[in-house]
Each structure stands twice: as C-alpha cells, then as structure tokens.
Design an enzyme around this catalytic site. Structure first.
Site, PDB file in Angstrom:
ATOM      1  N   SER A 134       0.824  -1.217   0.000  1.00 26.59           N
ATOM      2  CA  SER A 134       0.000   0.000   0.000  1.00 26.59           C
ATOM      3  C   SER A 134       0.853   1.260   0.000  1.00 26.59           C
ATOM      4  CB  SER A 134      -0.925   0.002   1.215  1.00 26.59           C
ATOM      5  OG  SER A 134      -1.891  -1.016   1.067  1.00 26.59           O
ATOM      6  N   GLU A 149       3.327   1.889  -1.688  1.00 25.07           N
ATOM      7  CA  GLU A 149       3.730   2.237  -3.060  1.00 25.07           C
ATOM      8  C   GLU A 149       2.539   2.664  -3.930  1.00 25.07           C
ATOM      9  OE1 GLU A 149       5.007  -0.773  -1.601  1.00 25.07           O
ATOM     10  OE2 GLU A 149       6.635   0.538  -0.955  1.00 25.07           O
ATOM     11  N   CYS A 193      -4.746  -3.034   1.308  1.00 25.61           N
ATOM     12  CA  CYS A 193      -5.285  -3.537   2.573  1.00 25.61           C
ATOM     13  C   CYS A 193      -4.166  -3.509   3.607  1.00 25.61           C
ATOM     14  CB  CYS A 193      -5.806  -4.957   2.369  1.00 25.61           C
ATOM     15  SG  CYS A 193      -6.292  -5.740   3.916  1.00 25.61           S
ATOM     16  N   ASP A 229      -0.829  -7.133  11.792  1.00 25.12           N
ATOM     17  CA  ASP A 229       0.414  -7.561  11.132  1.00 25.12           C
ATOM     18  C   ASP A 229       1.374  -6.406  10.912  1.00 25.12           C
ATOM     19  OD1 ASP A 229      -0.931  -9.905  10.866  1.00 25.12           O
ATOM     20  OD2 ASP A 229      -1.418  -9.637   8.742  1.00 25.12           O
ATOM     21  N   THR A 230       0.999  -5.202  11.288  1.00 20.25           N
ATOM     22  CA  THR A 230       1.738  -4.030  10.843  1.00 20.25           C
ATOM     23  C   THR A 230       2.036  -3.122  12.029  1.00 20.25           C
ATOM     24  OG1 THR A 230       0.433  -4.203   8.816  1.00 20.25           O
ATOM     25  CG2 THR A 230       1.762  -2.226   9.064  1.00 20.25           C
ATOM     26  N   HIS A 289       3.807  -0.546  12.293  1.00 19.37           N
ATOM     27  CA  HIS A 289       3.779   0.885  11.960  1.00 19.37           C
ATOM     28  C   HIS A 289       2.499   1.234  11.181  1.00 19.37           C
ATOM     29  CE1 HIS A 289       5.467  -1.508   8.847  1.00 19.37           C
ATOM     30  NE2 HIS A 289       5.833  -0.530   8.075  1.00 19.37           N
TER      31      HIS A 289
HETATM   32  N1  RBF Z   1       1.552  -3.285   2.955  1.00 24.00           N
HETATM   33  C1  RBF Z   1       0.222  -3.385   2.875  1.00 24.00           C
HETATM   34  O1  RBF Z   1      -0.363  -3.043   1.843  1.00 24.00           O
HETATM   35  N2  RBF Z   1      -0.514  -3.863   3.940  1.00 24.00           N
HETATM   36  C2  RBF Z   1       0.059  -4.259   5.100  1.00 24.00           C
HETATM   37  O2  RBF Z   1      -0.666  -4.692   6.010  1.00 24.00           O
HETATM   38  C3  RBF Z   1       1.464  -4.163   5.204  1.00 24.00           C
HETATM   39  N3  RBF Z   1       2.076  -4.536   6.351  1.00 24.00           N
HETATM   40  C4  RBF Z   1       3.441  -4.453   6.425  1.00 24.00           C
HETATM   41  C5  RBF Z   1       4.086  -4.878   7.590  1.00 24.00           C
HETATM   42  C6  RBF Z   1       5.468  -4.818   7.695  1.00 24.00           C
HETATM   43  C7  RBF Z   1       6.135  -5.270   8.963  1.00 24.00           C
HETATM   44  C8  RBF Z   1       6.218  -4.317   6.593  1.00 24.00           C
HETATM   45  C9  RBF Z   1       7.728  -4.229   6.670  1.00 24.00           C
HETATM   46  C10 RBF Z   1       5.589  -3.908   5.444  1.00 24.00           C
HETATM   47  C11 RBF Z   1       4.199  -3.972   5.328  1.00 24.00           C
HETATM   48  N4  RBF Z   1       3.540  -3.584   4.155  1.00 24.00           N
HETATM   49  C12 RBF Z   1       2.185  -3.665   4.081  1.00 24.00           C
HETATM   50  C13 RBF Z   1       4.314  -3.208   2.948  1.00 24.00           C
HETATM   51  C14 RBF Z   1       4.469  -1.704   2.744  1.00 24.00           C
HETATM   52  O3  RBF Z   1       3.271  -1.141   2.212  1.00 24.00           O
HETATM   53  C15 RBF Z   1       5.621  -1.468   1.735  1.00 24.00           C
HETATM   54  O4  RBF Z   1       5.337  -2.173   0.549  1.00 24.00           O
HETATM   55  C16 RBF Z   1       6.953  -1.914   2.247  1.00 24.00           C
HETATM   56  O5  RBF Z   1       7.175  -1.437   3.551  1.00 24.00           O
HETATM   57  C17 RBF Z   1       8.066  -1.409   1.309  1.00 24.00           C
HETATM   58  O6  RBF Z   1       9.242  -2.029   1.635  1.00 24.00           O
END
Ligand code: RBF
Length: 163
Positions: A65, A67, A89, A94-95, A97
């Site tokens: 997301s 990007e 989403c 799971d996230t 931050h």
């Molecule tokens: N991208 C999403 O679209 N949804 C998520 O729930 C999501 N959770 C992430 C959790 C972690 C620990 C990390 C490192 C990245 C997550 N990302 C998620 C990816 C984020 O949008 C992005 O593509 C990356 O952080 C780029 O390296």
C-alpha cells in the site's frame, strides 16, 4: 470503524452515472493479495457493469500500500485517464507501523490527485484483523473495491460536468 451499519456495495443513496465515456486506472497493492485481489475484482466488475470498456481500464500492481502513491503518480504522468483507483489492505495486527502507513497512503493519494487534478480514489482497507478485511472485500459489509470504483465514476463525471 465505519460501515458497521451500511454495506460498502449499497449505492441506493446515489445514482451512478454511465462509465462509458471514461478511462480508468486501477493500482492494486500485492500485500494481502487475497484481499486486494477481491477488491480489484469488485472494482473492475463495477466499472464494466456501469459501461466502461475493458480497453479503457489500465490495471497495474505495486508491492504494498505504501507504493500506491508512486504507482498512481506513474500512471497519471504517463497515461490519459479520468480517474485512478488505488486498492490496498493494511491490517493492524500484522503491521507495527500501521498508523504511519495508513497516514502516508491517505496523504499520498490525496496529494497525487491534487497534483494532476485527476480524481485519485482511496480504496484502501485499514482494519484490525483479516476477518474485518474479508468482510469488506466481498463479505457481509460489501466490497471496498466496488465502492472505490463507484466513487471514481462519480468524480470523473463531476470533473467533466465542470469543464
Ligand atoms: N503493505 C500493505 O499493503 N498492507 C500491510 O498490512 C502491510 N504490512 C506491512 C508490515 C510490515 C512489517 C512491513 C515491513 C511492510 C508492510 N507492508 C504492508 C508493505 C508496505 O506497504 C511497503 O510495501 C513496504 O514497507 C516497502 O518495503
């Protein structure tokens, strides 16, 4: 969280205009792909149902997301579209931050739309867990992708009405 009382796919409060005059782009994040795939399907099918030609729908994917903003920027810099739909989403559990990602994505999508004066639609689920996301990706609360596509048509039509 919104949508406890209302389905995202209930458009009975508004009339969706024909999408046939318009060109769209759909930018879909691959993170949580089972959910975002369902959002994409909902968005694409709603556009076609409302009269958009498949050849007038550009579909691209981005890794996550975060990007979505740069994906939408690349589209708007290179292609002539009437609206860009950003689908993603972000699941809080799971996230770590979560708030930073959601805030950055919301501001990014807003700003890219203003930069090009083309509607950029926020079709991003921000939920506490996967169950809530599934409920909004074609489950009991409807499909956020459909809602985003309907919003894209309405905003493209508004833009045209002001020209
Ligand atoms: N991208 C999403 O679209 N949804 C998520 O729930 C999501 N959770 C992430 C959790 C972690 C620990 C990390 C490192 C990245 C997550 N990302 C998620 C990816 C984020 O949008 C992005 O593509 C990356 O952080 C780029 O390296």
């Amino acid at each position: 969280m919104a949508t406890q009382l209302k389905s995202l796919s209930d458009f009975s409060h508004t009339t969706i205009p024909s999408a046939s005059p318009y060109r769209f782009a759909i930018v879909t994040a691959q993170w949580n792909a089972d959910i975002t795939g369902a959002l994409y399907q909902g968005a694409y099918e709603l556009l076609v149902k409302q009269g958009a030609s498949p050849e007038n729908i550009i579909s691209v994917t981005v890794p996550g997301s975060f990007e979505l903003t740069s994906g939408a920027d690349m589209i708007l810099n290179n292609k002539k579209v009437d609206a860009v739909i950003c689908l993603g989403c972000v699941i809080k559990g799971d996230t770590p931050h979560f708030e930073y990602i959601c805030s950055a994505v919301a501001h990014g999508i807003t700003n890219v739309g203003l930069k090009y004066n083309i509607p950029a639609i926020f079709g991003v689920l921000t939920t506490n867990n996967q169950e809530q996301a599934l409920e909004r990706a074609g489950g009991k609360h409807g499909n956020k992708g459909e809602e985003a596509a309907a919003t894209a048509i309405l905003m493209a039509d508004l833009q045209r009405s002001l020209c």
